[in-house]
Write an enzyme that holds these catalytic residues in place. Structure first.
Site, PDB file in Angstrom:
ATOM      1  N   CYS A  60      50.977  -9.518   9.239  1.00  0.00           N
ATOM      2  CA  CYS A  60      51.142 -10.861   8.664  1.00  0.00           C
ATOM      3  C   CYS A  60      51.509 -11.884   9.746  1.00  0.00           C
ATOM      4  CB  CYS A  60      52.205 -10.832   7.571  1.00  0.00           C
ATOM      5  SG  CYS A  60      52.652 -12.451   6.922  1.00  0.00           S
ATOM      6  N   CYS A  84      54.366 -14.277   8.825  1.00  0.00           N
ATOM      7  CA  CYS A  84      55.639 -13.545   8.857  1.00  0.00           C
ATOM      8  C   CYS A  84      56.223 -13.559  10.265  1.00  0.00           C
ATOM      9  CB  CYS A  84      55.443 -12.107   8.397  1.00  0.00           C
ATOM     10  SG  CYS A  84      54.879 -11.924   6.698  1.00  0.00           S
TER      11      CYS A  84
END
Length: 307
Positions: free
Chosen positions: A39, A42
């Site tokens: 991600c 993230c």
């Protein structure tokens, strides 16, 4: 979170979650970050979360992370559909969704709001309880006129609670009272960033600026007499009246100073680019915006400006 009927793997996830999130959340506010290695957003958010958690550690905030690929059962329990997903957890329950707070300032603003509403057992709160009677002692000594002793008390408080804005502000005001302006300026110049923005520091800073611009004590009496005579001879001499107000502030004659500054504003509010109003507001801040005297003078100012 029940474990009856779960696989051994799911039970291990639950046990880990209880140890890393639920138990710490009993006394702390836990920032719970659902993330994954693949991600990109993230990875961008992680440094922000880590910094804020570190900055707020003394306030009882901790960071916990859940890898959605490794802890699928936990992610499913929270119905995580996209990542990053970030919650604030207290006493085992989500109390706020922090997902949309992607910057440090946004996250801190939300945390400040949450922390005001929850009984978090933080180091800051414990230190505040410890220093409260010492702050009262320092203020009492300062009010009695012993600036040096008050400065010593406030300095000791800062050793106990380095982020106590009232202690730093008290130290500045005590040093000013003791005539140690250089030392007061040094304290203001080296304040921790989170302390420097506090209203108490603003009040102390205004007091420092007023004191720094005041004439030496040995010259003050003669200057007051000369300026009083100059204003009496020419009431429309705004510069003389302004200088008289500055001398009165230095001498602690705040009633006279306010009268003279308000007189200038009433006669010519734009005089010298609003210098009289600016000096009056600085005096208000130095005294304290919640002080009864300041509130009365602010009403007088409002009557002049809007009456």
């Amino acid at each position: 979170m029940a474990t009856l009927g779960l696989s051994a793997e799911d039970q291990a996830e639950v046990a880990r979650f209880r140890a890393e999130v639920v138990e710490p959340s009993m006394t702390n506010l836990v920032i719970l970050d659902f993330w994954a290695e693949w991600c990109g957003p993230c990875k961008q958010l992680t440094p922000v979360l880590e910094k804020v958690a570190a900055d707020y550690a003394s306030k009882g905030v901790v960071l916990a992370k859940v890898n959605v690929d490794e802890q699928r059962f936990i992610a499913a329990q929270f119905r995580v559909q996209s990542i990053p997903t970030v919650y604030a957890m207290f006493q085992g329950q989500p109390v706020a969704d922090l997902t949309n707070a992607r910057t440090e300032s946004q996250l801190k603003a939300l945390l400040d709001q949450i922390l005001r509403q929850l009984p978090i057992e933080s180091a800051d709160a414990a230190a505040e309880q410890q220093v409260e009677p010492l702050l009262a002692m320092g203020e009492e000594v300062l009010a009695a006129g012993d600036g040096e002793r008050a400065a010593s008390i406030f300095a000791q408080i800062i050793e106990i609670a380095p982020t106590s804005a009232p202690a730093h502000a008290g130290l500045v005001r005590a040093l000013i009272a003791a005539g140690q302006l250089d030392e007061a300026g040094e304290v203001l110049a080296t304040l921790p960033e989170e302390v420097a923005k506090d209203a108490a520091i603003g009040q102390a800073r205004s007091g420092y600026e007023l004191a720094r611009n005041a004439p030496p004590a040995e010259e003050l009496s003669a200057e007051l007499a000369a300026l009083t005579a100059a204003v009496a001879a020419d009431p429309d001499n705004h510069q003389a009246r302004f200088d008289l107000a500055a001398a009165q502030i230095a001498a602690g004659q705040r009633d006279g100073a306010a009268d003279n500054l308000l007189a200038i504003i009433a006669a010519d509010r734009g005089w010298n680019e609003g210098a009289a109003r600016e000096r009056l507001l600085a005096l208000f801040e130095a005294v304290g915006l919640e002080d009864g005297w300041v509130k009365a003078q602010r009403r007088r100012l409002s009557d002049i400006l809007f009456g």
